[in-house]
Structures are given as C-alpha cells and as structure tokens.
Design a protein around this motif. Structure first.
Motif, PDB file in Angstrom:
ATOM      1  N   GLN A  96      56.479  76.141   1.956  1.00  0.00           N
ATOM      2  CA  GLN A  96      56.335  75.648   0.591  1.00  0.00           C
ATOM      3  C   GLN A  96      57.530  75.988  -0.290  1.00  0.00           C
ATOM      4  OE1 GLN A  96      52.493  76.745  -1.117  1.00  0.00           O
ATOM      5  NE2 GLN A  96      51.528  76.637   0.906  1.00  0.00           N
ATOM      6  N   HIS A  97      58.555  76.634   0.295  1.00  0.00           N
ATOM      7  CA  HIS A  97      59.736  77.021  -0.490  1.00  0.00           C
ATOM      8  C   HIS A  97      60.375  75.827  -1.186  1.00  0.00           C
ATOM      9  CE1 HIS A  97      60.692  81.043   1.768  1.00  0.00           C
ATOM     10  NE2 HIS A  97      59.613  81.107   1.011  1.00  0.00           N
ATOM     11  N   TYR A  98      60.648  74.793  -0.410  1.00  0.00           N
ATOM     12  CA  TYR A  98      61.346  73.652  -1.001  1.00  0.00           C
ATOM     13  C   TYR A  98      60.528  73.019  -2.111  1.00  0.00           C
ATOM     14  CZ  TYR A  98      63.826  69.320  -1.689  1.00  0.00           C
ATOM     15  OH  TYR A  98      64.512  68.282  -2.267  1.00  0.00           O
ATOM     16  N   ALA A  99      59.224  72.864  -1.885  1.00  0.00           N
ATOM     17  CA  ALA A  99      58.377  72.238  -2.897  1.00  0.00           C
ATOM     18  C   ALA A  99      58.385  73.046  -4.192  1.00  0.00           C
ATOM     19  CB  ALA A  99      56.945  72.097  -2.380  1.00  0.00           C
ATOM     20  N   ALA A 100      58.301  74.385  -4.069  1.00  0.00           N
ATOM     21  CA  ALA A 100      58.296  75.234  -5.256  1.00  0.00           C
ATOM     22  C   ALA A 100      59.626  75.140  -5.999  1.00  0.00           C
ATOM     23  CB  ALA A 100      58.007  76.678  -4.867  1.00  0.00           C
ATOM     24  N   LEU A 101      60.731  75.151  -5.251  1.00  0.00           N
ATOM     25  CA  LEU A 101      62.051  75.076  -5.870  1.00  0.00           C
ATOM     26  C   LEU A 101      62.308  73.694  -6.461  1.00  0.00           C
ATOM     27  CD1 LEU A 101      63.991  77.000  -3.110  1.00  0.00           C
ATOM     28  CD2 LEU A 101      63.679  77.782  -5.463  1.00  0.00           C
ATOM     29  N   HIS A 102      61.893  72.664  -5.740  1.00  0.00           N
ATOM     30  CA  HIS A 102      62.083  71.299  -6.245  1.00  0.00           C
ATOM     31  C   HIS A 102      61.285  71.088  -7.533  1.00  0.00           C
ATOM     32  CE1 HIS A 102      62.880  67.018  -6.132  1.00  0.00           C
ATOM     33  NE2 HIS A 102      61.583  66.787  -6.289  1.00  0.00           N
ATOM     34  N   GLU A 103      60.065  71.596  -7.570  1.00  0.00           N
ATOM     35  CA  GLU A 103      59.259  71.470  -8.782  1.00  0.00           C
ATOM     36  C   GLU A 103      59.931  72.172  -9.952  1.00  0.00           C
ATOM     37  OE1 GLU A 103      54.756  72.489 -10.452  1.00  0.00           O
ATOM     38  OE2 GLU A 103      55.294  72.937  -8.379  1.00  0.00           O
ATOM     39  N   ALA A 104      60.488  73.361  -9.683  1.00  0.00           N
ATOM     40  CA  ALA A 104      61.198  74.079 -10.741  1.00  0.00           C
ATOM     41  C   ALA A 104      62.414  73.286 -11.215  1.00  0.00           C
ATOM     42  CB  ALA A 104      61.629  75.453 -10.233  1.00  0.00           C
ATOM     43  N   GLY A 105      63.195  72.762 -10.262  1.00  0.00           N
ATOM     44  CA  GLY A 105      64.417  72.064 -10.621  1.00  0.00           C
ATOM     45  C   GLY A 105      64.197  70.770 -11.358  1.00  0.00           C
ATOM     46  N   THR A 106      63.090  70.087 -11.080  1.00  0.00           N
ATOM     47  CA  THR A 106      62.840  68.792 -11.710  1.00  0.00           C
ATOM     48  C   THR A 106      61.972  68.899 -12.959  1.00  0.00           C
ATOM     49  OG1 THR A 106      60.970  68.426 -10.202  1.00  0.00           O
ATOM     50  CG2 THR A 106      63.109  67.515  -9.566  1.00  0.00           C
ATOM     51  N   SER A 107      61.610  70.114 -13.319  1.00  0.00           N
ATOM     52  CA  SER A 107      60.762  70.278 -14.496  1.00  0.00           C
ATOM     53  C   SER A 107      61.572  70.406 -15.783  1.00  0.00           C
ATOM     54  CB  SER A 107      59.886  71.529 -14.329  1.00  0.00           C
ATOM     55  OG  SER A 107      60.691  72.688 -14.189  1.00  0.00           O
ATOM     56  N   VAL A 108      62.839  70.061 -15.709  1.00  0.00           N
ATOM     57  CA  VAL A 108      63.736  70.255 -16.846  1.00  0.00           C
ATOM     58  C   VAL A 108      63.302  69.477 -18.086  1.00  0.00           C
ATOM     59  CG1 VAL A 108      65.274  68.398 -16.147  1.00  0.00           C
ATOM     60  CG2 VAL A 108      66.162  70.278 -17.502  1.00  0.00           C
ATOM     61  N   ASP A 109      62.608  68.385 -17.924  1.00  0.00           N
ATOM     62  CA  ASP A 109      62.208  67.566 -19.067  1.00  0.00           C
ATOM     63  C   ASP A 109      60.878  67.986 -19.675  1.00  0.00           C
ATOM     64  OD1 ASP A 109      64.471  65.958 -18.905  1.00  0.00           O
ATOM     65  OD2 ASP A 109      63.533  64.656 -17.410  1.00  0.00           O
ATOM     66  N   GLU A 110      60.204  68.962 -19.066  1.00  0.00           N
ATOM     67  CA  GLU A 110      58.924  69.381 -19.607  1.00  0.00           C
ATOM     68  C   GLU A 110      59.119  70.224 -20.868  1.00  0.00           C
ATOM     69  OE1 GLU A 110      56.447  71.148 -16.682  1.00  0.00           O
ATOM     70  OE2 GLU A 110      56.780  69.562 -15.202  1.00  0.00           O
TER      71      GLU A 110
END
Length: 211
Positions: A22-36
């Motif tokens: 789940q590492h990639y999913a957790a990191l990807h979610e963090a990286g793409t949450s910039v607009d929140e």
C-alpha cells in the motif's frame, strides 16, 4: 511534455507502518491531494510557476511534505537534462567539487547508478540510496540515512555552484535538449538541495513518484 515527477519528503517510520503493498497508494494520495482545502501552500498560488512547498494542515497527519519545482523541474525530463548538462561540463570542474557533485546528483538525476571507477575513487563512500532497487513505480526511493549523506554533499556543493557558470557557458550543449540556461540548471540543483535539507532536518526520507 514527458513524464512528470512528484517529490515528497516523508516520515519513514510512518511510511514503513503502512503495508508494503500500500506504499504507493498512500504516497500517491498524499502527492495528489495538493488541491484539497487542508493544504497550506507557500506561496498560496500553486500555479505561480515558482518552486514552493506544500504541507498538510490539521486535521491531516503531518507525515509528509511535497515540493513543487515550478516551471523548471515539474517534468522529469528537466532532471534528466540536468544530468546530461553535468556530464558535458564535469571534466572541466575542479576535482573536489566534481566528486561531490557526482555523488550528490547520482541518485537524483542518474537513477542511483553505481559510480564509475574514475568518478570518485578517492572520495568517502556515501550511504546507498537503498539496499535494493527502488520500487518499479517510483523514480526515487531515498531512506533517511542516505538523505543525511546527501545533505553533507550538498553543504559542500552549494557554496561552489557559482564556479560552474563558466564551464557551463563554454561546454554545455545549448543547441541540444533542454535546461540550457545556467540559472535554470543551478535553480534545479538548489531545489534538490532544499528537498534534501528539509528531509534531513526532520530525519525523513525522500520519494519521487511518476505522475
């Protein structure tokens, strides 16, 4: 436009507490949450084109930060061409600075390749970026121990960057590829210096994700 790169500094203990698959999913979610809405940006305009940091604000857990390289560096090809520009000028750089630069940019621009025998034969060893290859869906996988080594190298490189201007102007191939301006080249290096410095300050690691 080429492949883009998301660069995050992360609390390694927190990341390792997440199941490996789940590492990639957790990191990807963090990286793409910039607009929140819960992101704090410096400055407040993500489209400004300037390098900037994004940090999670409450109620988000502060286990990561994202560095946006701005107009120069959002595409991975800029990092590739920075490595190419360095290859073109490195023979004309003072040996001590050349060795430090080789080892600083190796995991960042050259993908953590093993050093060539003539590249730093007399230089102290650097902690490997990782004991094994980075996950296939990552562009960079840099543990805290490697970050500390890179920070020491950056501390020796940063004050000497100006001395690269003349070799860059004379020997870099301005008619081929991109990142042909010295200030852009140096700016990209300083961006990486900022990333490594912020990670080392916290005892964190650094990851680069394809985006």
């Amino acid at each position: 436009m080429g492949m883009c790169i998301d660069v995050l500094i992360v609390d390694w203990d927190h990341l390792m507490s997440v199941p490996e698959d789940q590492h990639y999913a957790a990191l990807h979610e963090a990286g793409t949450s910039v607009d929140e809405e819960w992101w704090d940006a410096e400055p407040k305009h993500p489209s400004s084109g300037r390098p900037q940091w994004f940090w999670p604000a409450p109620p988000a857990v502060g286990w990561f930060g994202k560095f946006d390289f701005g107009d120069i560096g959002y595409s991975y090809k800029d990092h590739f061409w920075a490595g190419e520009r360095w290859e073109e000028i490195r023979s004309f750089v003072e040996p001590g600075l050349r060795s430090a630069m080789d080892r600083f940019i190796d995991p960042l621009f050259w993908g953590g390749l093993e050093y060539m025998p003539d590249r730093d034969a007399d230089a102290p060893s650097i902690v490997p970026v990782d004991e094994s290859s980075a996950p296939s869906d990552h562009l960079l996988w840099c543990r805290p121990a490697a970050v500390s080594s890179l920070k020491r190298l950056w501390d020796s490189v940063d004050p000497e960057l100006g001395s690269l201007r003349d070799p860059f102007g004379q020997y870099a191939r301005a008619d081929f590829g991109s990142l042909n301006d010295f200030d852009a080249f140096a700016g990209l290096l300083r961006g990486w210096g900022d990333v490594i410095g912020q990670a080392e300050l916290r005892g964190w690691g650094v990851v680069g994700l394809r985006c």
